[in-house]
Design a protein around this motif. Structure first.
Motif, short mmCIF file in Angstrom:
data_model
loop_
_atom_site.label_atom_id
_atom_site.label_comp_id
_atom_site.label_asym_id
_atom_site.label_seq_id
_atom_site.Cartn_x
_atom_site.Cartn_y
_atom_site.Cartn_z
N GLU A 34 22.79 14.01 9.42
CA GLU A 34 24.14 14.23 8.87
C GLU A 34 24.34 13.47 7.56
N CYS A 36 22.00 12.62 5.43
CA CYS A 36 21.19 13.27 4.39
C CYS A 36 21.85 14.55 3.90
N ARG A 37 22.48 15.28 4.79
CA ARG A 37 23.19 16.50 4.37
C ARG A 37 24.35 16.16 3.43
N ALA A 38 25.03 15.06 3.72
CA ALA A 38 26.13 14.65 2.84
C ALA A 38 25.59 14.23 1.47
N TRP A 39 24.51 13.44 1.45
CA TRP A 39 23.92 13.03 0.17
C TRP A 39 23.39 14.22 -0.61
N ALA A 40 22.88 15.24 0.10
CA ALA A 40 22.32 16.41 -0.57
C ALA A 40 23.38 17.20 -1.33
N ARG A 41 24.65 17.04 -0.94
CA ARG A 41 25.73 17.75 -1.62
C ARG A 41 26.17 17.03 -2.90
N GLY A 42 25.81 15.79 -3.04
CA GLY A 42 26.17 15.07 -4.26
C GLY A 42 26.63 13.65 -3.95
N PRO A 45 23.10 16.38 -6.51
CA PRO A 45 22.63 17.25 -5.43
C PRO A 45 21.12 17.24 -5.29
N ARG A 47 17.41 18.56 -5.27
CA ARG A 47 16.79 19.46 -6.24
C ARG A 47 15.28 19.31 -6.15
N VAL A 62 16.55 14.13 -2.86
CA VAL A 62 17.82 13.51 -3.23
C VAL A 62 17.64 12.01 -3.07
#
Length: 218
Positions: A34, A36-42, A45, A47, A62
């Motif tokens: 969870e 990591c998913r938050a960090w992946a959004r910004g 983001p 890449r 990320v």
């Protein structure tokens, strides 16, 4: 691998390099997924990193704490969107310290380990990582590597060359791998991910997350 009938044993792969299978309980895995998913959004983001020669890495990355680009660190992601990366949380420092104790079996020096960056790589079934050294850091403190999701073949080599001798280790969901001391600058890579071995209980129906904690020394 979380349903393995017989527990896998802690293995010293090389002096300073230790594999601790199944170290992360499923609850911690879910929390990390969870996060990591938050960090992946910004704010920066996830890449695929573009290499200096123009090639594009097959893994998606990320960063937390410091932004990594080949081959240096910065606070802002000038090669992505110019934003400052997410702050490195205290709970991740503590997790890194717990990992050192699990790998090296002693409390001594635990409080001295203060990771300040995390590189989070997502591998789909086709992603690979070539043999490389983690040497952009000014600190020689150990690297803590956590795996969640699909299993992979992790190739751990020597400090002199990308070739042999090396050891192939299967890393499954929840596994910990720490390398420091004489193994800190060993070449390592991921030649293969094993699709269909993911960890739905941790929220990973496919793909592999690899979270590496490091001290930059910056």
């Amino acid at each position: 691998m979380s349903g393995t009938l017989f527990p896998r044993e802690r293995v010293v792969v090389a002096p300073g390099a230790v594999h601790v299978p199944g170290w992360l309980p499923v609850e911690r895995r879910r929390e990390l997924v969870e996060a990591c998913r938050a960090w992946a959004r910004g704010p920066v983001p996830i890449r695929r990193t573009v290499l200096p020669g123009g090639g594009v890495m097959s893994v998606q990355t990320v960063c937390v704490g410091w932004h990594w680009r080949p081959y240096r660190y910065s606070r802002t992601a000038d090669d992505v969107n110019g934003a400052r990366v997410a702050a490195f949380p205290d709970w991740l420092v503590e997790l890194g310290r717990e990992a050192l104790v699990a790998a090296y079996g002693q409390e001594q020096g635990r409080q001295e380990y203060t990771p300040d960056t995390a590189l989070i790589n997502f591998y789909d079934g086709a992603a690979r990582m070539g043999m490389h050294q983690d040497k952009e850091e000014r600190s020689a403190a150990p690297v803590v590597s956590l795996s969640i999701g699909d299993s992979c073949v992790f190739r751990f080599g020597n400090t002199e060359t990308r070739g042999r001798p090396y050891t192939d280790v299967e890393l499954a969901s929840g596994d910990l791998f720490v390398f420091g001391g004489p193994a800190r600058f060993a070449f390592h890579g991921v030649p293969k991910v094993v699709p269909g071995t993911a960890d739905p209980d941790a929220g990973m129906s496919s793909g592999r997350l690899n979270i590496t904690l490091r001290e930059t020394g910056l």
